[in-house]
Design a protein around this motif. Sequence first.
Motif, mmCIF file in Angstrom:
data_model
loop_
_atom_site.group_PDB
_atom_site.id
_atom_site.type_symbol
_atom_site.label_atom_id
_atom_site.label_comp_id
_atom_site.label_asym_id
_atom_site.label_seq_id
_atom_site.Cartn_x
_atom_site.Cartn_y
_atom_site.Cartn_z
ATOM 1 N N LYS A 1 8.520 -6.998 -1.581
ATOM 2 C CA LYS A 1 8.237 -7.964 -0.522
ATOM 3 C C LYS A 1 7.986 -7.273 0.813
ATOM 4 C CE LYS A 1 10.133 -12.138 1.670
ATOM 5 N NZ LYS A 1 8.878 -12.894 1.608
ATOM 6 N N ASP A 2 6.913 -7.721 1.469
ATOM 7 C CA ASP A 2 6.509 -7.228 2.785
ATOM 8 C C ASP A 2 6.101 -5.762 2.772
ATOM 9 O OD1 ASP A 2 7.073 -9.757 3.820
ATOM 10 O OD2 ASP A 2 9.112 -9.197 4.401
ATOM 11 N N ASN B 1 -6.515 1.273 -10.826
ATOM 12 C CA ASN B 1 -5.318 0.770 -10.164
ATOM 13 C C ASN B 1 -5.694 0.133 -8.829
ATOM 14 O OD1 ASN B 1 -3.212 1.991 -12.016
ATOM 15 N ND2 ASN B 1 -4.321 3.834 -11.368
ATOM 16 N N LEU B 2 -5.020 -0.957 -8.519
ATOM 17 C CA LEU B 2 -5.240 -1.671 -7.273
ATOM 18 C C LEU B 2 -3.897 -1.827 -6.564
ATOM 19 C CD1 LEU B 2 -7.023 -3.448 -5.374
ATOM 20 C CD2 LEU B 2 -6.492 -5.379 -6.891
ATOM 21 N N ILE B 3 -3.845 -1.450 -5.299
ATOM 22 C CA ILE B 3 -2.624 -1.557 -4.502
ATOM 23 C C ILE B 3 -2.897 -2.414 -3.275
ATOM 24 C CG2 ILE B 3 -0.857 -0.330 -3.180
ATOM 25 C CD1 ILE B 3 -1.470 2.164 -4.876
ATOM 26 N N PHE B 4 -2.091 -3.433 -3.070
ATOM 27 C CA PHE B 4 -2.096 -4.190 -1.818
ATOM 28 C C PHE B 4 -1.035 -3.571 -0.920
ATOM 29 C CE2 PHE B 4 -4.087 -8.635 -2.300
ATOM 30 C CZ PHE B 4 -5.033 -8.188 -3.220
ATOM 31 N N ALA B 5 -1.453 -2.929 0.174
ATOM 32 C CA ALA B 5 -0.516 -2.393 1.156
ATOM 33 C C ALA B 5 -0.363 -3.447 2.244
ATOM 34 C CB ALA B 5 -1.037 -1.090 1.744
ATOM 35 N N ILE B 6 0.760 -4.146 2.251
ATOM 36 C CA ILE B 6 0.972 -5.270 3.165
ATOM 37 C C ILE B 6 1.238 -4.734 4.561
ATOM 38 C CG2 ILE B 6 2.402 -7.297 3.633
ATOM 39 C CD1 ILE B 6 2.949 -7.326 0.534
ATOM 40 N N THR B 7 0.289 -4.998 5.471
ATOM 41 C CA THR B 7 0.307 -4.405 6.800
ATOM 42 C C THR B 7 -0.025 -5.498 7.809
ATOM 43 O OG1 THR B 7 -0.584 -2.395 5.762
ATOM 44 C CG2 THR B 7 -0.565 -2.480 8.177
ATOM 45 N N THR B 8 0.983 -6.060 8.431
ATOM 46 C CA THR B 8 0.770 -7.235 9.273
ATOM 47 C C THR B 8 0.085 -6.912 10.595
ATOM 48 O OG1 THR B 8 3.003 -7.010 10.181
ATOM 49 C CG2 THR B 8 2.739 -8.451 8.272
ATOM 50 N N ALA C 1 -3.807 -3.316 14.288
ATOM 51 C CA ALA C 1 -4.074 -1.960 14.762
ATOM 52 C C ALA C 1 -3.642 -0.920 13.733
ATOM 53 C CB ALA C 1 -3.349 -1.722 16.086
ATOM 54 N N VAL C 2 -2.521 -1.177 13.071
ATOM 55 C CA VAL C 2 -2.046 -0.254 12.038
ATOM 56 C C VAL C 2 -3.002 -0.265 10.848
ATOM 57 C CG1 VAL C 2 -0.168 0.278 10.441
ATOM 58 C CG2 VAL C 2 0.353 -0.478 12.770
ATOM 59 N N ARG C 3 -3.516 -1.448 10.504
ATOM 60 C CA ARG C 3 -4.502 -1.522 9.409
ATOM 61 C C ARG C 3 -5.727 -0.669 9.745
ATOM 62 N NH1 ARG C 3 -3.220 -7.107 9.419
ATOM 63 N NH2 ARG C 3 -5.215 -7.669 10.381
ATOM 64 N N ALA C 4 -6.194 -0.774 10.987
ATOM 65 C CA ALA C 4 -7.358 0.011 11.400
ATOM 66 C C ALA C 4 -7.063 1.510 11.316
ATOM 67 C CB ALA C 4 -7.771 -0.370 12.816
ATOM 68 N N GLN C 5 -5.859 1.913 11.727
ATOM 69 C CA GLN C 5 -5.474 3.328 11.656
ATOM 70 C C GLN C 5 -5.449 3.813 10.211
ATOM 71 O OE1 GLN C 5 -1.692 3.488 13.644
ATOM 72 N NE2 GLN C 5 -2.549 2.932 15.652
ATOM 73 N N LYS C 6 -4.900 2.980 9.329
ATOM 74 C CA LYS C 6 -4.829 3.362 7.915
ATOM 75 C C LYS C 6 -6.219 3.491 7.310
ATOM 76 C CE LYS C 6 -0.281 1.518 6.622
ATOM 77 N NZ LYS C 6 0.437 0.596 5.711
ATOM 78 N N GLN D 1 -2.543 -12.712 11.262
ATOM 79 C CA GLN D 1 -3.948 -12.758 11.625
ATOM 80 C C GLN D 1 -4.729 -13.368 10.474
ATOM 81 O OE1 GLN D 1 -5.492 -8.986 12.787
ATOM 82 N NE2 GLN D 1 -7.589 -9.733 13.021
ATOM 83 N N ARG D 2 -5.519 -14.365 10.783
ATOM 84 C CA ARG D 2 -6.321 -15.044 9.773
ATOM 85 C C ARG D 2 -7.785 -15.025 10.212
ATOM 86 N NH1 ARG D 2 -5.413 -14.729 5.669
ATOM 87 N NH2 ARG D 2 -6.203 -16.685 4.849
ATOM 88 N N PRO D 3 -8.723 -15.240 9.297
ATOM 89 C CA PRO D 3 -10.133 -15.174 9.684
ATOM 90 C C PRO D 3 -10.507 -16.207 10.743
ATOM 91 C CG PRO D 3 -9.883 -16.071 7.467
ATOM 92 C CD PRO D 3 -8.571 -15.485 7.853
ATOM 93 N N TYR D 4 -9.786 -17.334 10.752
ATOM 94 C CA TYR D 4 -10.102 -18.391 11.707
ATOM 95 C C TYR D 4 -9.366 -18.224 13.039
ATOM 96 C CZ TYR D 4 -5.947 -19.881 9.138
ATOM 97 O OH TYR D 4 -4.725 -19.899 8.504
#
Length: 535
Positions: free
Chosen positions: A221-222, A242-249, A252-257, A383-386
């Motif tokens: 979780k999280d 293999n598929l990994i969901f890296a949960i990153t809320t 800015a951190v997502r962009a860095q990754k 953050q959501r698309p809308y």
Amino acid sequence: MTPGFAFSRHALALAAAAFTAVGAQAATTLIYCSEGSPEGFDPARYTAGTTFNASSQPVFNRVVEFETGGTKVVPGLAEKWDISADGLTYTFHLRKGVKFHTTDYFKPTREFNADDVVFTFERMLNKDHAFNKATSPSPSFEYAQDMGLPENIAKIEKVDPQTVRFTLKKVDAAFLANLAMDFASVHSAEYADQLLKANTANDLNVKPVGTGPFVFKRYEKDAQIRYAANEQYWRGKAKIDNLIFAITTDSAVRAQKLKANECQISIYPKPAEVATLKTDPNIKLMSENGLNIGYLSLNVKHKPFDNADVRRAINMAINKKSLVDAVYQGAGQVAVNPIPPTMWSYNKNVKDYEYNPEKAKALLAKAGFPNGFETKLWALPVQRPYNPNGSQTAELVQSDLAKIGIKTQIVKYEWAEYLKRAKAGESDIGMFGWTGDNGDPDNFLATLLSCAAVGGSNYAQWCDKEYDDLVNKAKQTSVLAERTKLYEKAQDVAKREAVWVPIAHSLVYQPMRKNVEGYKMSPFGSVQFYGVSLK
């Protein structure tokens, strides 16, 4: 939730670094930076895109599906179907040779058949179904409820092992497209029987079994979700192992990754991050107009929002153009109606409430609140698309409302808790949004504002007979011109009653590494990894 293994940024970095190792097995691992944790893994129980992306898209199939990257309904677990002349009977001819996932918690003894389709839908239609009674708490299946499926489906019949027949009470022009949506993902009846016998029915929501391209492995979780390619997938094995969901809320951190190759695809950058991402030679940025709406709901069950003049005053108090300019930064347009202007039946003649704080004050005084009042404003926690920035939106709304005497306390909850509380009717002014799931106006106008959706996705808790009659009649005719007129009238009613403050329709960006091939953006905002490869 199912316990996972230790997760760390270092572990993801190691996985990402393996992409550069020529010929290495890890080269077929794709890491996706997602924006939040799923509520669960049983798609029938939820409505949130974050949950659907983690459950229905990788793990499950539907009887019919939308073509990848489009809105056309194509064969799924049914290879063909027939519709009766009166539009009330749908007969689906199911594929042979489709296998459910083999996992460490389930070993199927038979292939997919009609029993699985019957179980999937009867569970949603019958609250007294044995499996529902064994689940704690008993699920509400709000998407099916919001669309009125339990009231309209007269029966579901297993004609033979490879044929299922749905009989409707009334014509539903959107019915076929509805069956292609995530909530209609098909479960294994055999797996459900196993869980019932073991008194572990809740495991259906934490240990999913589907027929889809990826097999669920584990969830922390999280932190992360792991999947492996389904070796026996009926469309052929996925191109990634293999598929990994890296949960990153944090965006800015997502962009860095993404820049560091710690994930290869990421969701929803903030508008301010787009320019920087465009300059990175290792990143490509896809975009399209979103089939979406971001809005504030005003809970009519809570005073003083039961007063239409109060609701109209709030609409007049918010400077939407200024808000959209600040938050969306060129990636959004001011919303007027509950549906986006790119959707058929959009009523371009509806006039929005003007931004006029003085008139808003006068309306409040007329409603008996000359000095305003105090209330709570729920800020979108993910953050959501809308809506790229719920916190900033809340602060701007708070400032605008203060100018007419309405004092707001901004509150936040974790995303799953936020949705749970909102469905229970707890919000005063709530910040929400929607991305269409089937390309039909019904998916917005009925799913979000009908009487049937109260207690589900109708967060305003609003039930209006005039409005409801219009959207229900629109579903019951297949003549596009007639449906359009009815939906246009429904938009007039929605604007007059002002139970929403429509904020914006956004442009959606999808960033990824340049070595990602075969990815197609979905008009419904979902992420799909079947057919995606890494070069």
